[in-house]
Design a protein around this motif. Structure first.
Motif, mmCIF file in Angstrom:
data_model
loop_
_atom_site.group_PDB
_atom_site.id
_atom_site.type_symbol
_atom_site.label_atom_id
_atom_site.label_comp_id
_atom_site.label_asym_id
_atom_site.label_seq_id
_atom_site.Cartn_x
_atom_site.Cartn_y
_atom_site.Cartn_z
ATOM 1 N N ILE A 29 57.778 67.472 29.572
ATOM 2 C CA ILE A 29 58.059 66.101 29.979
ATOM 3 C C ILE A 29 56.868 65.606 30.788
ATOM 4 O O ILE A 29 56.433 66.259 31.726
ATOM 5 C CB ILE A 29 59.356 66.056 30.824
ATOM 6 C CG1 ILE A 29 60.562 66.175 29.897
ATOM 7 C CG2 ILE A 29 59.425 64.783 31.658
ATOM 8 C CD1 ILE A 29 61.875 66.278 30.610
ATOM 9 N N ALA A 30 56.320 64.457 30.384
ATOM 10 C CA ALA A 30 55.234 63.833 31.151
ATOM 11 C C ALA A 30 55.806 62.570 31.770
ATOM 12 O O ALA A 30 56.156 61.627 31.064
ATOM 13 C CB ALA A 30 54.060 63.505 30.236
ATOM 14 N N GLU A 31 55.953 62.585 33.088
ATOM 15 C CA GLU A 31 56.639 61.459 33.740
ATOM 16 C C GLU A 31 55.790 60.916 34.883
ATOM 17 O O GLU A 31 54.903 61.597 35.403
ATOM 18 C CB GLU A 31 57.997 61.911 34.266
ATOM 19 C CG GLU A 31 57.918 63.050 35.253
ATOM 20 C CD GLU A 31 59.286 63.626 35.579
ATOM 21 O OE1 GLU A 31 60.285 62.924 35.380
ATOM 22 O OE2 GLU A 31 59.335 64.773 36.046
ATOM 23 N N GLU A 32 56.109 59.698 35.237
ATOM 24 C CA GLU A 32 55.374 59.079 36.350
ATOM 25 C C GLU A 32 56.270 58.833 37.547
ATOM 26 O O GLU A 32 55.843 58.246 38.533
ATOM 27 C CB GLU A 32 54.777 57.747 35.884
ATOM 28 C CG GLU A 32 53.654 57.918 34.899
ATOM 29 C CD GLU A 32 53.065 56.591 34.477
ATOM 30 O OE1 GLU A 32 53.319 55.580 35.140
ATOM 31 O OE2 GLU A 32 52.362 56.587 33.461
ATOM 32 N N SER A 107 55.190 52.933 22.044
ATOM 33 C CA SER A 107 53.766 53.190 22.252
ATOM 34 C C SER A 107 53.445 53.431 23.728
ATOM 35 O O SER A 107 52.281 53.502 24.117
ATOM 36 C CB SER A 107 52.934 52.021 21.731
ATOM 37 O OG SER A 107 53.369 50.843 22.373
ATOM 38 N N TRP A 108 54.477 53.573 24.549
ATOM 39 C CA TRP A 108 54.243 53.820 25.981
ATOM 40 C C TRP A 108 53.537 55.164 26.170
ATOM 41 O O TRP A 108 53.855 56.150 25.489
ATOM 42 C CB TRP A 108 55.593 53.828 26.719
ATOM 43 C CG TRP A 108 55.429 54.066 28.190
ATOM 44 C CD1 TRP A 108 55.092 53.160 29.137
ATOM 45 C CD2 TRP A 108 55.605 55.322 28.879
ATOM 46 N NE1 TRP A 108 55.051 53.751 30.370
ATOM 47 C CE2 TRP A 108 55.357 55.083 30.250
ATOM 48 C CE3 TRP A 108 55.936 56.607 28.485
ATOM 49 C CZ2 TRP A 108 55.443 56.078 31.215
ATOM 50 C CZ3 TRP A 108 56.015 57.597 29.447
ATOM 51 C CH2 TRP A 108 55.774 57.340 30.799
ATOM 52 N N LEU A 109 52.605 55.200 27.092
ATOM 53 C CA LEU A 109 51.885 56.444 27.367
ATOM 54 C C LEU A 109 51.958 56.770 28.856
ATOM 55 O O LEU A 109 51.778 55.861 29.678
ATOM 56 C CB LEU A 109 50.412 56.273 27.013
ATOM 57 C CG LEU A 109 49.970 56.686 25.624
ATOM 58 C CD1 LEU A 109 48.471 56.473 25.486
ATOM 59 C CD2 LEU A 109 50.289 58.144 25.361
ATOM 60 N N PRO A 110 52.201 58.003 29.193
ATOM 61 C CA PRO A 110 52.173 58.352 30.617
ATOM 62 C C PRO A 110 50.739 58.332 31.146
ATOM 63 O O PRO A 110 49.797 58.527 30.381
ATOM 64 C CB PRO A 110 52.736 59.776 30.644
ATOM 65 C CG PRO A 110 52.533 60.299 29.273
ATOM 66 C CD PRO A 110 52.502 59.151 28.334
ATOM 67 N N SER A 111 50.590 58.115 32.420
ATOM 68 C CA SER A 111 49.253 58.056 33.017
ATOM 69 C C SER A 111 48.575 59.417 32.922
ATOM 70 O O SER A 111 49.204 60.455 33.110
ATOM 71 C CB SER A 111 49.371 57.654 34.488
ATOM 72 O OG SER A 111 48.217 58.057 35.181
#
Lengths: 491, 353
Positions: A29-32, A107-111
Motif C-alpha cells: 500500500i502506498a499512501e499519503e 490515474s491518481w499517483l501517490p507522492s
C-alpha cells in the motif's frame, strides 16, 4: 521504501532487504495519509543497479580469495552491505482505494517523496474484496493468515482451475466442491481418475463430514439408463458426435424413432435394434445404425429394465442439504465416457430448464477428453443461464478454448513453467501478461494465483490448505517403498 | 611511537596484526568522533561529488634535475629466487558531505601482505572527520602530535585539501607501523620518500627509514605521477637501452633540492608495457636495491609495470560510489546528520522554462 518510477501500469519501488519481506503476489500500500492509497501487487523483486556495483562485486570477489580483516570501528560495512543489497520491487497498480472503496483505472499517483509504503495485511484486503455472500470457504493462507473466499462467488459463475501436473489443482477443486456441498449445494463431478470417490472418508478412514451427502455413480454398474430416458436428442448427439454417424443415417434413425413413438411402443435398446432391422431402409444405413446400437448396448450404460435404471433427477434431489454426485468414469473406455457425458449434460439441461432440479455445480476434470467441442459455448452461455455452473480443471490450458477463458469469472492458476502454456494463459487471462508470467512461473506447489470475481478482481496468491479428507489425488508409484524400509530389507 | 611488538617473519601467513587495538588508531578514531560531535543536529549536509584523494603527492617533488650534474645510470633487473614477503600500504580519503562551514571526510587504509602467492589483507577504517575552519587547526596538529609526537603546531592546510592531508598523516603512520611490525620484507608505499613537507616531516621519514633498516626491510615507494623533469622532459619518459625490466638511477642528475628525499630515486620500467614510474628505494645501498628489485620480481606480479600487491592495496582502500552512499546513510542514521540532495540553483530557476 520509496517509489522509484512508474511506467504504464507498473510502479518500481526501491527498498532495503530489512524494510519489508515481500514475495511475488504480495500487496503493498502506498499512501499519503489522506485515506487514499494505491494498491500495488508485487510481481518481481530484483537487485538495484547501484552505480559502481560491478567494480564493488569484483572487489568483493577478490577479497574472498584473500584472508581479510576489517577494522571498522563505525561498522560502515553493514551499511554498505545494505546499499549493495538494495532491491527494486516491481509492482502493478491493481486499484486505487479511498477508504474501503476500490477505484479501478484511476490515474491518481501517490507522492514519490511523501508517500509511505507498507505491506498490505489480510484484513485490509478483505475490506477491499467486496464479494457478495457470507458462506466462507477457507482456501488456505495468505502471508501466513487464513484466507477465505465466498461460496457465493461460484454461484452462477464459470470457474477454471489450471496448472501443470502435481501442483494441487485437484486438491483445490476438492476443497471447493466439498465446501459448496457442505453449504447445501448440489454438485456433479466427472471423476475421470476415480480420485473423488473417497471424499466420504477422512484421513483416518472414518466417515467424513460429506459421507451422507455423496452418491457415487458408476456407469454400467449402479448407473444405467433407458433409451427412452435418454431420448432422441441424446441418441442423435451420440450417433453424430461419438460414433461419427453420417447425416443420412441419423435422419433415418430419427424417422424410425418417431415411428416407434407414434405407435406408442415402449422403447428398449433391444426393441430399437429389432425395429431398425425390420425398418424399410437402405441396407447400408441399417448396417450403420445396427452396429452403432450394438455398440451402445455393449457399453452397458443402457438397460432394458426400467427398474434397473437410475433417475438422475431422483439422485440429485434425493438428499436435501447438499449433494455430491460423483460420476466415476475411471473404468470407462473413452467412447462410453463420451456417451455418459452426452447423456448427463443433455439430461441436466432438460431438468434445469423444466425446474425439476435446483441449480447445480458441475466439476469437470480434463473435460476436453469427453466434452465435445460444440458443447463448450453451450455450457458457459446457455446452460449457465439454466443453472449449470461449470468448474473446469485441466493441466493443458490450451485444451479449453480461449473464448472460454475470456468468459471465466474465476481463474485459479497453479504453476506453469512451459513458455507456451504461460503465453496462452497470459493471453486469455483478465490481467496483464507480465504479472501472469512472472508470478505463475514461480509459484511453488500448492500455491495458487487466484484471479477474478472470487477475489474482487484483486489477484491474490494463496497457499492452499490441506484437507482432512482422503483426496486420493496422488499418483500411484512403483518405487513407493520408504528408504528406511528398504534399508531394513537389505540388512 | 608504538611499542615494538613481536616481529612478523616470512612465515606469518595469514597476517595477524594488533592494529585494531592500537592506541594510536583509537586516538585517531576518537578525534574523528569528537569532530562529528561538534555538529549541531539541525545542520543540513549536502553530498559532495569528490574523487578519492589517493593520488601521488605532487607538490613535494624535487623541482629541478639536470644532466649537467651527471648521467643517469641504467640497471637491468633479473628475478632472484629468494622468497620474501611483500607488504603494500595505501590510504584513501574522500569528502562525503558538506555544509556551510566545512566537510565530513572519510579516510581508509589498507595493508596487504603477499607471501608465496597468498594474500592477507587488513582494511582499516573508514574513519569519519568533520573539518571546518574552526577545528582544522586543532585536528591537524592533534594528529601530528599523536602519530608522530610533534610538539610544534603548524598552520593547517586549506579546507579544500584537508582530506588529502589527513589521509597523508594516516598513510605515514601506517608506514611506520608496518616498518616496525615486519622484518626481512619488501615494503611497498604509494608515493615518494620525500621529506620536509608539512605531512612528512624529516624526522618522521627518517624514523621510518631507520625502523625499516633495523628490521632489515627495504622500502620501495612508487609514484605513478611525478613533476621531476630533465630539460623539461618528465623523468618517466626517459628510456634505457637495457632490455626491460630495468631501472634508471637519476641521483646524479639532482641539481637543486627543495625537499629532502630519503633513499635513491629511480625511473622503473618493470614490464614490456610503456609505463614507467618514479621509484624511491631506501634504506641500504644501490646494490641491495637492485637485488631487492630482483626479489620483488620473483615474489610479486607486475601489472603494467606496477606491483600487484600495491595495486591491490590501492583498490581496497579506494572509496567507490557505494561506499560513499553507505557512509552517507551511516551519518544519517547513526549520527542523525540529514543529508539532502543539493539543489542546482540554475536548474531550479530555469528548468521549467
Amino acid at each position: 521504501m520509496k517509489i522509484l518510477k512508474k511506467e504504464k501500469n507498473s510502479i518500481q519501488i526501491i527498498c532495503f532487504p530489512e524494510d519489508v519481506e515481500v514475495q511475488k503476489g504480495d500487496y503493498l500500500i502506498a499512501e499519503e495519509g489522506n485515506g487514499k492509497y494505491a494498491l500495488l501487487q508485487v510481481i518481481d523483486v530484483n537487485y538495484v543497479q547501484t552505480p559502481g556495483i560491478l567494480e564493488d562485486l569484483l572487489r568483493t570477489m577478490s577479497l574472498e580469495k584473500i584472508d581479510t580483516n576489517f577494522i571498522d570501528p563505525f561498522d560502515t560495512n553493514s551499511f554498505m552491505l545494505l546499499i549493495k543489497d538494495a532491491r527494486i520491487v516491481s509492482t502493478k497498480i491493481r486499484a486505487i482505494a479511498e477508504g474501503e472503496n476500490l477505484i479501478f483505472g484511476s490515474s491518481w499517483l501517490p507522492s514519490r517523496f511523501k508517500s509511505f509504503i507498507r505491506k498490505a495485511d489480510i484484513n485490509t484486503l478483505y475490506k477491499l474484496i467486496k464479494v457478495d455472500g457470507f458462506r466462507k470457504i477457507n482456501i488456505g493462507k495468505v502471508s501466513g493468515q487464513d484466507f477465505y473466499i465466498n461460496a457465493e462467488a461460484f454461484d452462477g459463475r464459470l470457474t477454471i482451475i489450471t496448472g501443470k501436473k502435481e501442483t494441487g489443482k485437484s486438491h483445490i477443486a476438492k476443497i471447493i466442491v466439498s465446501s459448496l456441498v457442505e453449504y447445501g449445494a448440489k454438485c456433479i463431478v466427472f471423476d475421470i481418475n476415480g480420485e473423488y470417490v473417497n471424499l466420504n472418508k477422512n484421513k483416518l478412514g472414518e466417515p467424513s463430514k460429506l459421507a451422507n451427502k455423496i452418491r457415487i455413480l458408476i456407469p454400467g454398474e449402479n448407473f444405467k439408463v433407458t433409451i427412452k430416458d435418454a431420448g432422441l436428442k441424446v441418441l442423435l448427439d451420440v450417433l453424430e458426435y461419438v460414433y461419427n454417424t453420417p447425416g443420412t443415417s441419423c435422419r433415418e434413425f430419427a424417422r424410425i424413432w418417431h415411428t416407434i413413438e407414434h405407435k406408442k411402443i415402449s422403447l428398449t435398446i433391444d426393441e430399437l435394434i429389432e425395429f431398425i432391422q425390420r425398418a424399410p431402409i437402405h441396407e447400408s444405413v441399417r448396417d450403420a445404425l445396427i452396429s452403432r446400437m450394438l455398440a451402445l448396448k455393449s457399453s452397458r450404460f443402457f438397460t432394458n429394465n426400467e427398474n434397473e435404471a437410475t433417475s438422475l433427477m431422483d439422485e440429485i434431489n434425493s438428499i436435501d442439504n447438499g449433494t455430491l454426485i460423483i460420476i466415476d468414469m475411471k473404468s470407462l473406455i473413452p467412447i462410453t465416457r463420451k456417451i455418459v457425458v452426452e447423456y448427463i449434460l443433455s439430461k441436466l439441461s432438460n431438468l434445469l430448464k423444466d425446474d425439476k432440479i435446483p441449480p447445480i455445480f458441475l466439476l469437470a476434470e480434463e473435460a476436453h477428453l469427453y466434452i465435445r467441442n460444440t458443447y463448450w459455448d453451450d455450457l458457459v452461455t446457455r446452460m449457465r443461464h439454466f443453472g449449470l455452473f461449470p468448474i473446469f480443471v485441466t493441466n493443458q490450458p490450451d485444451s479449453i478454448p480461449e473464448t472460454i477463458y475470456r468468459q471465466a469469472d474465476n481463474i485459479f492458476l497453479f504453476n506453469f513453467t512451459n513458455e507456451n502454456d504461460l503465453d496462452f494463459i497470459s493471453k486469455a487471462s483478465r490481467i496483464d501478461s507480465e504479472s501472469i508470467k512472472s508470478i505463475v512461473s514461480q509459484l511453488p506447489p500448492k500455491h495458487c494465483f487466484i484471479l477474478g470475481y472470487v477475489v474482487g478482481d484483486l489477484p491474490i496468491v494463496v497457499k492452499v490448505k490441506d484437507m482432512d479428507i482422503q483426496t486420493m489425488g496422488m499418483t500411484k508409484k512403483f518405487f513407493k517403498e520408504k528408504k528406511s524400509i528398504l534399508i531394513q530389507k537389505m540388512l | 611511537m608504538q611499542n615494538k611488538q613481536e616481529n612478523l617473519t616470512s612465515n606469518n601467513v595469514p597476517l595477524h596484526l594488533d592494529i585494531g587495538s592500537s592506541t594510536y588508531l583509537k586516538a585517531f578514531s576518537n578525534i574523528g568522533l569528537m569532530s562529528l560531535n561538534r555538529i549541531n543536529n539541525n545542520e543540513y549536509f549536502f553530498p559532495v561529488l569528490d574523487k578519492n584523494n589517493n593520488d601521488d603527492d605532487q607538490n613535494e617533488d624535487i623541482l629541478i634535475v639536470d644532466f649537467k650534474q651527471g648521467k643517469p645510470i641504467s640497471f637491468s633487473i633479473k628475478p632472484i629466487e629468494i622468497k620474501k614477503p611483500i607488504i603494500a600500504i595505501d590510504t584513501s580519503s574522500i569528502k562525503i558531505a558538506e555544509n556551510s562551514e566545512g566537510f565530513i571526510i572519510a579516510i581508509r587504509g589498507a595493508i596487504i601482505q603477499r607471501f608465496l602467492n597468498k594474500f592477507s589483507a587488513y582494511l582499516i577504517g573508514p574513519f569519519p572527520f568533520y573539518v571546518c575552519e574552526e577545528n582544522s587547526y586543532l585536528i591537524y596538529n592533534r594528529l601530528r602530535n599523536i602519530f608522530f609526537g610533534l610538539k610544534e603546531n603548524v598552520n593547517p592546510p586549506l579546507l579544500e585539501h584537508i582530506s588529502k592531508r589527513i589521509g597523508n598523516l594516516f598513510d605515514r603512520w601506517l608506514q611506520i607501523y608496518v616498518a616496525e611490525k615486519f622484518s626481512d620484507s619488501i615494503l611497498l608505499f604509494d608515493g615518494s620518500l620525500t621529506a620536509g613537507t608539512i605531512d612528512s616531516p624529516i624526522s618522521i621519514m627518517k624514523n621510518i627509514i631507520e625502523i625499516a633498516q633495523k628490521n632489515n626491510n627495504i622500502i620501495m615507494a612508487f609514484s605513478k605521477m611525478t613533476r621531476l623533469r630533465i630539460h623539461g622532459i618528465r623523468i618517466t619518459e626517459i628510456q634505457s637501452k637495457e632490455p626491460y625490466p630495468y631501472v634508471i638511477n637519476i641521483d646524479n642528475c639532482l641539481k637543486q633540492m627543495k625537499y629532502k628525499c630519503f633513499g635513491n630515486i629511480y625511473v622503473a620500467r618493470l614490464s614490456p608495457f610503456p609505463f614507467s614510474y618514479r621509484l624511491d628505494i631506501a634504506p641500504f645501498s644501490k646494490d641491495k636495491h637492485i637485488e631487492a628489485l630482483g626479489i620483488l620480481l620473483n615474489n610479486d606480479a607486475i601489472i603494467y609495470g606496477y606491483p600487484e600487491t600495491l595495486l591491490l592495496a590501492h583498490v581496497l582502500s579506494t572509496f567507490n560510489k557505494i561506499d560513499v552512499i553507505g557512509f552517507q546513510r551511516l551519518l544519517a542514521s547513526e549520527f542523525n546528520f540529514p543529508i539532502y540532495e543539493n539543489e542546482d540553483i540554475r536548474e531550479t530557476l530555469f528548468q521549467p522554462f
